[in-house]
Design a protein around this motif. Structure first.
Motif, PDB file in Angstrom:
ATOM      1  N   SER A  41       0.820  -1.208   0.000  1.00 23.20           N
ATOM      2  CA  SER A  41       0.000   0.000   0.000  1.00 23.20           C
ATOM      3  C   SER A  41       0.863   1.270   0.000  1.00 23.20           C
ATOM      4  CB  SER A  41      -0.955   0.007   1.204  1.00 23.20           C
ATOM      5  OG  SER A  41      -0.248   0.254   2.404  1.00 23.20           O
ATOM      6  N   PHE A  42       2.135   1.127   0.291  1.00 23.77           N
ATOM      7  CA  PHE A  42       3.075   2.242   0.367  1.00 23.77           C
ATOM      8  C   PHE A  42       3.752   2.428  -0.991  1.00 23.77           C
ATOM      9  CE2 PHE A  42       7.751   2.896   1.507  1.00 23.77           C
ATOM     10  CZ  PHE A  42       7.672   4.276   1.571  1.00 23.77           C
ATOM     11  N   ASN A 102      -9.522   4.657   3.399  1.00 25.65           N
ATOM     12  CA  ASN A 102      -8.756   4.824   2.159  1.00 25.65           C
ATOM     13  C   ASN A 102      -7.919   6.092   2.264  1.00 25.65           C
ATOM     14  OD1 ASN A 102      -7.697   4.661  -0.385  1.00 25.65           O
ATOM     15  ND2 ASN A 102      -9.584   5.162  -1.442  1.00 25.65           N
ATOM     16  N   ILE A 103      -6.787   5.971   2.914  1.00 27.07           N
ATOM     17  CA  ILE A 103      -5.905   7.111   3.122  1.00 27.07           C
ATOM     18  C   ILE A 103      -4.985   7.235   1.913  1.00 27.07           C
ATOM     19  CG2 ILE A 103      -4.053   8.019   4.573  1.00 27.07           C
ATOM     20  CD1 ILE A 103      -5.449   6.532   6.930  1.00 27.07           C
ATOM     21  N   GLU A 104      -4.954   8.433   1.324  1.00 27.57           N
ATOM     22  CA  GLU A 104      -4.127   8.683   0.148  1.00 27.57           C
ATOM     23  C   GLU A 104      -2.724   9.134   0.543  1.00 27.57           C
ATOM     24  OE1 GLU A 104      -6.215  11.629  -2.184  1.00 27.57           O
ATOM     25  OE2 GLU A 104      -8.115  10.666  -1.697  1.00 27.57           O
ATOM     26  N   LYS A 148      -1.623   3.723  -1.866  1.00 28.27           N
ATOM     27  CA  LYS A 148      -2.963   3.410  -2.366  1.00 28.27           C
ATOM     28  C   LYS A 148      -3.613   2.443  -1.377  1.00 28.27           C
ATOM     29  CE  LYS A 148      -0.809   0.118  -5.499  1.00 28.27           C
ATOM     30  NZ  LYS A 148       0.526   0.353  -5.071  1.00 28.27           N
ATOM     31  N   ASP A 149      -4.863   2.662  -1.105  1.00 24.46           N
ATOM     32  CA  ASP A 149      -5.615   1.821  -0.166  1.00 24.46           C
ATOM     33  C   ASP A 149      -4.948   1.703   1.201  1.00 24.46           C
ATOM     34  OD1 ASP A 149      -7.543   1.308  -2.129  1.00 24.46           O
ATOM     35  OD2 ASP A 149      -6.353  -0.335  -2.950  1.00 24.46           O
ATOM     36  N   ASN A 208      -2.908  -0.732   8.109  1.00 30.44           N
ATOM     37  CA  ASN A 208      -1.733  -0.881   7.249  1.00 30.44           C
ATOM     38  C   ASN A 208      -0.561  -0.070   7.779  1.00 30.44           C
ATOM     39  OD1 ASN A 208      -3.290  -2.439   5.549  1.00 30.44           O
ATOM     40  ND2 ASN A 208      -3.197  -1.043   3.817  1.00 30.44           N
ATOM     41  N   ILE A 209      -0.845   1.138   8.239  1.00 36.03           N
ATOM     42  CA  ILE A 209       0.223   2.005   8.744  1.00 36.03           C
ATOM     43  C   ILE A 209       0.857   1.396   9.988  1.00 36.03           C
ATOM     44  CG2 ILE A 209       0.751   4.293   9.694  1.00 36.03           C
ATOM     45  CD1 ILE A 209       0.211   4.170   6.616  1.00 36.03           C
ATOM     46  N   MET A 210       0.032   0.881  10.896  1.00 32.93           N
ATOM     47  CA  MET A 210       0.569   0.257  12.115  1.00 32.93           C
ATOM     48  C   MET A 210       1.396  -0.988  11.756  1.00 32.93           C
ATOM     49  SD  MET A 210      -0.312   2.404  14.242  1.00 32.93           S
ATOM     50  CE  MET A 210       0.256   1.677  15.755  1.00 32.93           C
ATOM     51  N   THR A 211       0.910  -1.762  10.804  1.00 29.76           N
ATOM     52  CA  THR A 211       1.647  -2.946  10.361  1.00 29.76           C
ATOM     53  C   THR A 211       2.958  -2.528   9.700  1.00 29.76           C
ATOM     54  OG1 THR A 211      -0.430  -4.139  10.032  1.00 29.76           O
ATOM     55  CG2 THR A 211       1.513  -5.043   8.950  1.00 29.76           C
ATOM     56  N   LEU A 212       2.902  -1.482   8.881  1.00 20.43           N
ATOM     57  CA  LEU A 212       4.107  -0.985   8.222  1.00 20.43           C
ATOM     58  C   LEU A 212       5.140  -0.522   9.249  1.00 20.43           C
ATOM     59  CD1 LEU A 212       5.338  -0.470   5.427  1.00 20.43           C
ATOM     60  CD2 LEU A 212       4.312   1.793   5.477  1.00 20.43           C
TER      61      LEU A 212
END
Length: 179
Positions: free
Chosen positions: A65-66, A123-125, A146-147, A152-156
């Motif tokens: 997503s990054f 859905n953070i751009e 995207k998406d 996702n951010i915490m996992t990243l």
């Protein structure tokens, strides 16, 4: 012939009027990329140096997503204090636009950091980190993807801890950090 010239002139004028002249972070980055007081970097996901085969499905989704990170840092010194204040005020004004939704803020007005995002909760751009310290300067980091979503951010972030970051891509920032 007169009508087509007149029509073309009207269309050109309407195009210029309809263009959004509101400041944005993207415009700010473009305008200051060549300024000697700034360091500009574009960082790709390859900086993470990950072994993709060792990632879980959730981690793979978060990494995918990054797309990229844009970093713009102002190097403060004794000769550019006035410009530092002006540029910092410009960034703060841009981030006050309602499209940038503030998640959290640390510190005071003179130094600290804020994290904002553009998009919806699911859905953070773009994530925006703005950090400033009068002695060093400030940095604006745009994390584009995207998406992206908060999970996702915490996992990243957890994947970042395990990554072998390629410091070569961040070398231009060293002079700002070492101050």
């Amino acid at each position: 012939m007169k009508i087509s010239v007149f029509t073309s002139a009207i269309l050109a004028l309407l195009t210029l009027i309809s263009c959004e002249s509101k400041p944005s972070l993207q415009k700010y980055f473009v305008e200051n990329t060549e300024n000697k007081n700034f360091i500009a970097l574009d960082v790709s996901p390859s900086i993470l140096n990950l072994e993709k085969t060792k990632l879980s499905a959730e981690q793979t989704k978060a990494v995918n997503s990054f797309d990229k990170m844009n970093i713009l840092a102002f190097k403060a010194n004794a000769t550019n204090e006035k410009e530092f204040e002006i540029e910092r005020a410009k960034v703060k004004a841009i981030l006050k636009d309602p499209k940038y939704q503030e998640l959290m803020k640390f510190g005071s007005g003179k130094e600290g950091a804020s994290i904002s995002y553009v998009g919806t909760d699911e859905n953070i751009e773009e994530f925006v980190v703005f950090a400033n310290k009068k002695e060093n300067g400030f940095a604006v980091v745009r994390v584009l993807g995207k998406d992206m979503n908060p999970n996702n951010i915490m996992t990243l972030m957890s994947v970042l801890k395990e990554s072998k970051i390629d410091m070569e891509q961040l070398k231009p920032l060293q002079q700002l950090i070492q101050k």
